[in-house]
Structure formats: structure tokens, C-alpha cells
Motif scaffolding. Structure first.
Motif, PDB file in Angstrom:
ATOM      1  N   ARG A   1      40.894  39.850  31.879  1.00 42.21           N
ATOM      2  CA  ARG A   1      39.967  38.795  32.332  1.00 42.21           C
ATOM      3  C   ARG A   1      38.553  39.346  32.525  1.00 42.21           C
ATOM      4  O   ARG A   1      37.570  38.705  32.141  1.00 42.21           O
ATOM      5  CB  ARG A   1      40.482  38.180  33.634  1.00 42.21           C
ATOM      6  CG  ARG A   1      39.546  37.142  34.238  1.00 42.21           C
ATOM      7  CD  ARG A   1      39.449  35.891  33.367  1.00 42.21           C
ATOM      8  NE  ARG A   1      38.396  35.008  33.777  1.00 42.21           N
ATOM      9  CZ  ARG A   1      38.520  34.027  34.658  1.00 42.21           C
ATOM     10  NH1 ARG A   1      39.663  33.800  35.244  1.00 42.21           N
ATOM     11  NH2 ARG A   1      37.487  33.266  34.947  1.00 42.21           N
ATOM     12  N   LEU A   2      38.443  40.534  33.131  1.00 41.30           N
ATOM     13  CA  LEU A   2      37.123  41.134  33.325  1.00 41.30           C
ATOM     14  C   LEU A   2      36.455  41.440  31.987  1.00 41.30           C
ATOM     15  O   LEU A   2      35.240  41.322  31.861  1.00 41.30           O
ATOM     16  CB  LEU A   2      37.231  42.395  34.185  1.00 41.30           C
ATOM     17  CG  LEU A   2      37.610  42.168  35.659  1.00 41.30           C
ATOM     18  CD1 LEU A   2      37.881  43.498  36.357  1.00 41.30           C
ATOM     19  CD2 LEU A   2      36.532  41.384  36.387  1.00 41.30           C
ATOM     20  N   CYS A   3      37.255  41.795  30.994  1.00 45.76           N
ATOM     21  CA  CYS A   3      36.712  42.006  29.637  1.00 45.76           C
ATOM     22  C   CYS A   3      36.210  40.695  29.044  1.00 45.76           C
ATOM     23  O   CYS A   3      35.113  40.640  28.480  1.00 45.76           O
ATOM     24  CB  CYS A   3      37.780  42.582  28.713  1.00 45.76           C
ATOM     25  SG  CYS A   3      37.884  44.354  28.704  1.00 45.76           S
ATOM     26  N   SER A   4      37.012  39.662  29.169  1.00 50.11           N
ATOM     27  CA  SER A   4      36.628  38.373  28.572  1.00 50.11           C
ATOM     28  C   SER A   4      35.376  37.801  29.226  1.00 50.11           C
ATOM     29  O   SER A   4      34.626  37.057  28.593  1.00 50.11           O
ATOM     30  CB  SER A   4      37.780  37.372  28.633  1.00 50.11           C
ATOM     31  OG  SER A   4      38.003  36.948  29.950  1.00 50.11           O
ATOM     32  N   GLU A   5      35.141  38.150  30.485  1.00 50.10           N
ATOM     33  CA  GLU A   5      33.950  37.667  31.190  1.00 50.10           C
ATOM     34  C   GLU A   5      32.746  38.590  31.008  1.00 50.10           C
ATOM     35  O   GLU A   5      31.665  38.303  31.497  1.00 50.10           O
ATOM     36  CB  GLU A   5      34.253  37.504  32.681  1.00 50.10           C
ATOM     37  CG  GLU A   5      35.300  36.452  32.977  1.00 50.10           C
ATOM     38  CD  GLU A   5      34.865  35.050  32.597  1.00 50.10           C
ATOM     39  OE1 GLU A   5      33.642  34.760  32.626  1.00 50.10           O
ATOM     40  OE2 GLU A   5      35.740  34.228  32.265  1.00 50.10           O
ATOM     41  N   GLY A   6      32.939  39.728  30.328  1.00 46.12           N
ATOM     42  CA  GLY A   6      31.826  40.627  30.040  1.00 46.12           C
ATOM     43  C   GLY A   6      31.488  41.613  31.142  1.00 46.12           C
ATOM     44  O   GLY A   6      30.453  42.271  31.080  1.00 46.12           O
ATOM     45  N   VAL A   7      32.358  41.750  32.135  1.00 44.80           N
ATOM     46  CA  VAL A   7      32.100  42.692  33.229  1.00 44.80           C
ATOM     47  C   VAL A   7      32.422  44.105  32.782  1.00 44.80           C
ATOM     48  O   VAL A   7      31.702  45.057  33.099  1.00 44.80           O
ATOM     49  CB  VAL A   7      32.919  42.330  34.487  1.00 44.80           C
ATOM     50  CG1 VAL A   7      32.679  43.322  35.605  1.00 44.80           C
ATOM     51  CG2 VAL A   7      32.585  40.921  34.945  1.00 44.80           C
ATOM     52  N   ILE A   8      33.530  44.261  32.056  1.00 44.40           N
ATOM     53  CA  ILE A   8      33.923  45.570  31.548  1.00 44.40           C
ATOM     54  C   ILE A   8      34.139  45.469  30.044  1.00 44.40           C
ATOM     55  O   ILE A   8      34.201  44.364  29.494  1.00 44.40           O
ATOM     56  CB  ILE A   8      35.205  46.097  32.237  1.00 44.40           C
ATOM     57  CG1 ILE A   8      36.395  45.174  31.978  1.00 44.40           C
ATOM     58  CG2 ILE A   8      34.972  46.291  33.738  1.00 44.40           C
ATOM     59  CD1 ILE A   8      37.717  45.699  32.526  1.00 44.40           C
ATOM     60  N   VAL A   9      34.245  46.620  29.398  1.00 44.18           N
ATOM     61  CA  VAL A   9      34.493  46.663  27.955  1.00 44.18           C
ATOM     62  C   VAL A   9      35.694  47.553  27.675  1.00 44.18           C
ATOM     63  O   VAL A   9      35.952  48.519  28.394  1.00 44.18           O
ATOM     64  CB  VAL A   9      33.266  47.172  27.158  1.00 44.18           C
ATOM     65  CG1 VAL A   9      32.109  46.198  27.247  1.00 44.18           C
ATOM     66  CG2 VAL A   9      32.838  48.549  27.623  1.00 44.18           C
ATOM     67  N   LEU A  10      36.429  47.202  26.628  1.00 42.17           N
ATOM     68  CA  LEU A  10      37.529  48.017  26.149  1.00 42.17           C
ATOM     69  C   LEU A  10      36.963  48.954  25.098  1.00 42.17           C
ATOM     70  O   LEU A  10      36.433  48.517  24.073  1.00 42.17           O
ATOM     71  CB  LEU A  10      38.638  47.141  25.563  1.00 42.17           C
ATOM     72  CG  LEU A  10      39.834  47.859  24.951  1.00 42.17           C
ATOM     73  CD1 LEU A  10      40.550  48.716  25.995  1.00 42.17           C
ATOM     74  CD2 LEU A  10      40.793  46.846  24.340  1.00 42.17           C
ATOM     75  N   ASN A  11      37.048  50.239  25.354  1.00 43.26           N
ATOM     76  CA  ASN A  11      36.514  51.250  24.443  1.00 43.26           C
ATOM     77  C   ASN A  11      37.493  51.508  23.304  1.00 43.26           C
ATOM     78  O   ASN A  11      38.673  51.169  23.412  1.00 43.26           O
ATOM     79  CB  ASN A  11      36.239  52.541  25.223  1.00 43.26           C
ATOM     80  CG  ASN A  11      35.237  52.318  26.338  1.00 43.26           C
ATOM     81  OD1 ASN A  11      34.197  51.712  26.144  1.00 43.26           O
ATOM     82  ND2 ASN A  11      35.582  52.786  27.532  1.00 43.26           N
ATOM     83  N   PRO A  12      37.021  52.123  22.205  1.00 43.35           N
ATOM     84  CA  PRO A  12      37.922  52.404  21.068  1.00 43.35           C
ATOM     85  C   PRO A  12      39.142  53.253  21.437  1.00 43.35           C
ATOM     86  O   PRO A  12      40.190  53.128  20.815  1.00 43.35           O
ATOM     87  CB  PRO A  12      37.020  53.150  20.081  1.00 43.35           C
ATOM     88  CG  PRO A  12      35.642  52.703  20.415  1.00 43.35           C
ATOM     89  CD  PRO A  12      35.642  52.468  21.895  1.00 43.35           C
TER      90      PRO A  12
END
Length: 123
Positions: free
Chosen positions: A95-106
Motif C-alpha cells: 500500500r505504501l508503494c502504491s501511494e508513492g511513500v516508498i519504492v520497491l528496488n530492483p
């Protein structure tokens, strides 16, 4: 019975005494939580205990120049005696990724989005 010499904030400690020591000082923790609360609010998200703890885990890892994936965040929380399920941690990260708070790195680790880091005034 009311005693005007005792603090009214629920604390038994006399004024001017330290409640905590070092990194475990409750005042410091609240200040850190306030930063994270502000961050969540600036992204239009509600504050929840799990979001606070997950973001705090990512911040702690970043300060130590480590990266954490889902398992790493979950393990970190378990080490702190915060009994959250793996699935709950994964959903919060998603959810935090979808909201742009965090990112999933490669490498499948998570970190704060640059905009979120800017909101917290970290580089």
C-alpha cells in the motif's frame, strides 16, 4: 485526592527529570513518530501503528546503510516484540508503494521515495 505538586500529564516523575535514556527516550520516539505522521498525512494516508513501525524500520535500516525486503522488515518488527503477521507487513509495504511513500528496488528491498525523504528532510 488532588495534589498540586504532582504533574497532571499522567506521569509520576517530578518535573525536570528524564523519563528515558538515549535512543529509548519516549520524547525522542514521539518526535520521530510525529515526523512519520506528518509524512503519512502529506500523502493523504491515515496514521496507523503498523505504518508507523514499518516506515520506522525502513528509516532505521537506511541510517545503518542497510536495505530491507518484506522478510527483513517483518524480522525487524518481531525483534522489537511487535507481533505482526508477515502478510500484514507485506500488505502495508504494498500500500505504501502504491501511494508513492516508498519504492520497491530492483533487489526487492524497500526504501523511501525521494519525495517522502524530502518531506522528512533527509537525503
Amino acid at each position: 485526592m488532588y495534589n498540586s505538586h504532582l504533574p497532571t500529564d499522567g506521569s509520576n516523575a517530578p518535573k525536570g527529570t528524564s523519563i528515558g535514556v538515549g535512543v529509548f527516550d519516549q520524547r525522542t520516539e514521539r518526535h520521530g513518530n510525529e515526523r512519520i505522521r506528518f509524512l503519512l498525512k502529506s500523502f493523504g494516508l491515515r496514521t496507523s501503528l503498523i505504518r508507523l513501525k514499518v516506515i520506522d524500520a525502513l528509516l532505521t535500516a537506511a541510517e545503518s546503510e542497510r536495505s530491507l525486503g518484506v522478510r527483513g522488515v517483518h524480522s525487524h518488527l518481531l525483534d522489537l516484540d511487535i507481533p505482526l503477521s508477515f502478510l500484514s507487513v507485506r500488505e502495508v509495504l504494498r500500500r505504501l508503494c502504491s501511494e508513492g511513500v516508498i519504492v520497491l528496488n530492483p533487489d526487492k528491498s524497500y526504501s523511501l521515495d525521494p519525495r517522502a525523504a524530502a518531506a522528512l528532510h533527509i537525503g
